[in-house]
Write an enzyme that holds these catalytic residues in place. Structure first.
Site, PDB file in Angstrom:
ATOM      1  CE  LYS A  26     142.130  14.935  47.585  1.00 12.26           C
ATOM      2  NZ  LYS A  26     141.356  15.753  48.520  1.00 12.26           N
ATOM      3  CG  ASN A  27     138.700  12.720  49.132  1.00  8.89           C
ATOM      4  OD1 ASN A  27     139.786  13.280  49.275  1.00  8.89           O
ATOM      5  ND2 ASN A  27     137.755  13.219  48.378  1.00  8.89           N
ATOM      6  CG  ASP A 121     142.960  21.046  47.039  1.00  7.18           C
ATOM      7  OD1 ASP A 121     144.096  21.085  46.555  1.00  7.18           O
ATOM      8  OD2 ASP A 121     142.222  20.058  47.001  1.00  7.18           O
ATOM      9  CG  ASP A 309     135.604  16.431  45.767  1.00  9.13           C
ATOM     10  OD1 ASP A 309     135.869  17.623  45.991  1.00  9.13           O
ATOM     11  OD2 ASP A 309     135.582  15.565  46.644  1.00  9.13           O
TER      12      ASP A 309
END
Ligand code: EPU
Length: 431
Positions: A26-27, A121, A309
């Protein structure tokens, strides 16, 4: 009601064993997939997983004209040899904020882009002003027309851009746009996250000339063209942090492979302050928590600070630590919504603006709760490791956006966590 899956968690004593983190699909991986659009050739990304957000990026990149195929269980090939169109459709982009990362490569390669305003998000008002201002400084004209970002830059020119804040996404978009720009670009106050360093390393292997990534000043000398490459996506440091915090909550001794202490230095130091031992191991990290941890204050900051995070995960840990801690969230303006869910598990947390006061209790109480975003959901799962009775974390799909198989990984450390119901049990369905 739509079944979006759940985690069922029961406390099961201290953790023990070894777990390997997945690649940071994802990142890091998604951004590298977007960067592959710069090259009229094929790029292979290794160490990626079919997490939900990658599926969205695959669809975005396909819609732009690239061919994408899985060539192994953790290997995906992006072929951008054909014509790339500059239009990223609404129904895809609104599903994931990282789709905005195609803007820089598209402007660089096509000179124009039409990308829907992104979703993602629900953790605050996530603006794009720094992306826009930076690209404008490089000669792009941008406007938002009926929900679409319309960008044109017949010629992108290197420029000096000073970011107001070291935004990860803005740094990535400016960096990728600068690769094919005319002349030299300088990004000041650039984000220093390891994912940025990894992206720059990939770009350099493609033939770009990027200097200083990992520091606050990144310089990019524009080149005429770049070529496709083979890239190993870095290990997921947030996933690694999740297991460290889980170990702090449940106690025990674990080894985490596939990551580096260098990427988690501040987390390790903070956990050390709280009474846990964390050190580098040959293939990653080793951690041990013999007793209930002591509370410590935390403030999130851009890398190398304590990453936002990790914050929800740290709040879960603090809710069972000994003492009271103040947690300050400096990156996002609305990242404490999950606290209400933790309080449903009998945690004692009060929030006021950017601050949370967490009064630790020896145990929590299992309850049905909801994952509100990827890390908030993971935080509730690990909180369940120190809760009496059963915790059911609904809306598992949020967690599946970022974790290959959170339940399976925690189980391999001896935890009692099951992924149930719904669409795609994380990690259990192949490409
Ligand atoms: N911001 C602006 N203007 C901009 C860009 C950002 O005001 O033009 C603000 C945002 O609103 C936010 C702050 O700056 O308040 C930080 O945003 P940043 O651009 O750094 O974050 P991002 O690129 O949108 C990535 C990660 C997030 C992570 C942040 C911070 C991905 C896909 N997302 O988001 O990851 O929290 O950097 O490190 O890489 C997660 O993994 O749980 C997650 C949300």
């Amino acid at each position: 009601m739509e079944d979006r899956g759940a985690f069922v968690v029961r406390s099961n004593g201290p953790l023990s064993g070894t777990v390997r983190v997945a690649g940071a699909t994802k990142n890091a991986g998604l951004k590298q997939m977007a960067a592959a659009l710069l090259a009229p050739g094929a790029t292979t990304l290794r160490n990626v997983d079919p997490v939900a957000d990658l599926d969205v990026m695959i669809d975005v990149v396909r819609a732009l004209g690239a061919a994408v195929e899985w060539v192994g269980p953790h290997e995906i090939r992006v072929d951008a040899s054909g014509e790339i169109t500059g239009e990223a459709p609404y129904e895809l982009v609104t599903r994931m904020r990282a789709s905005i990362n195609v803007l820089g490569p598209l402007l660089g390669r096509c000179g124009s882009a039409r990308v829907a305003m992104p979703g993602g998000d629900n953790i605050g008002n996530r603006k794009l002003d720094m992306h826009f201002r930076g690209l404008e400084a490089m000669g792009a004209e941008l406007s938002v027309v009926r929900g679409f970002i319309e960008a044109r830059a017949p010629v992108l020119t290197g420029a000096r851009v000073v970011l107001e804040f070291p935004s990860v996404g803005a740094t990535e978009n400016l960096l990728t746009a600068a690769v094919l720009a005319k002349g030299t670009s300088v990004i000041e106050n650039a984000a220093r996250e390891p994912e940025i360093t990894a992206l720059a390393a990939m770009l350099n292997r493609m033939g770009a000339r990027v200097f200083g990534a990992g520091s606050s000043t990144i310089e990019v000398e524009g080149v005429e063209e770049v070529a496709g490459v083979d890239v190993e996506v870095m290990g997921d440091r947030i996933e690694a942090g999740t297991y460290l915090m889980a170990c702090g909550i449940a106690g025990g001794e674990i080894t985490i492979e596939g990551t580096s202490l260098h990427h988690l230095e501040l987390v390790a130091r903070k956990l050390g302050e709280m009474g846990m031992r964390v050190s580098a191991a040959p293939s990653g990290l080793w951690a041990r928590a013999d007793e209930r941890l002591r509370a410590a204050d935390i403030a999130t900051l851009p890398f190398p600070g304590f990453a936002t995070d990790y914050m929800p995960l740290a709040v879960a840990l603090l809710s069972v630590a000994d003492g009271t801690a103040i947690v300050t969230e400096n990156i996002f303006d609305n990242r404490f919504s999950f606290v209400d869910e933790l309080n449903r598990m009998d945690a004692d947390i009060r929030t006021e603006g950017r601050h949370a006061v967490v009064r630790g209790k020896p145990r929590l109480s299992g309850a049905p709760v909801r994952a509100l975003d990827v890390r908030a959901g993971a935080a509730l799962v690990i909180a369940g490791l120190a809760a009496d009775g059963e915790t059911v974390v609904f809306d598992r799909h949020h967690v599946d956006r970022g974790y290959r198989d959170l339940a399976g990984s925690l189980r391999s450390l001896g935890a009692d966590v099951e992924a149930v119901g719904a669409d795609r049990p994380s990690g259990e369905e192949g490409p």
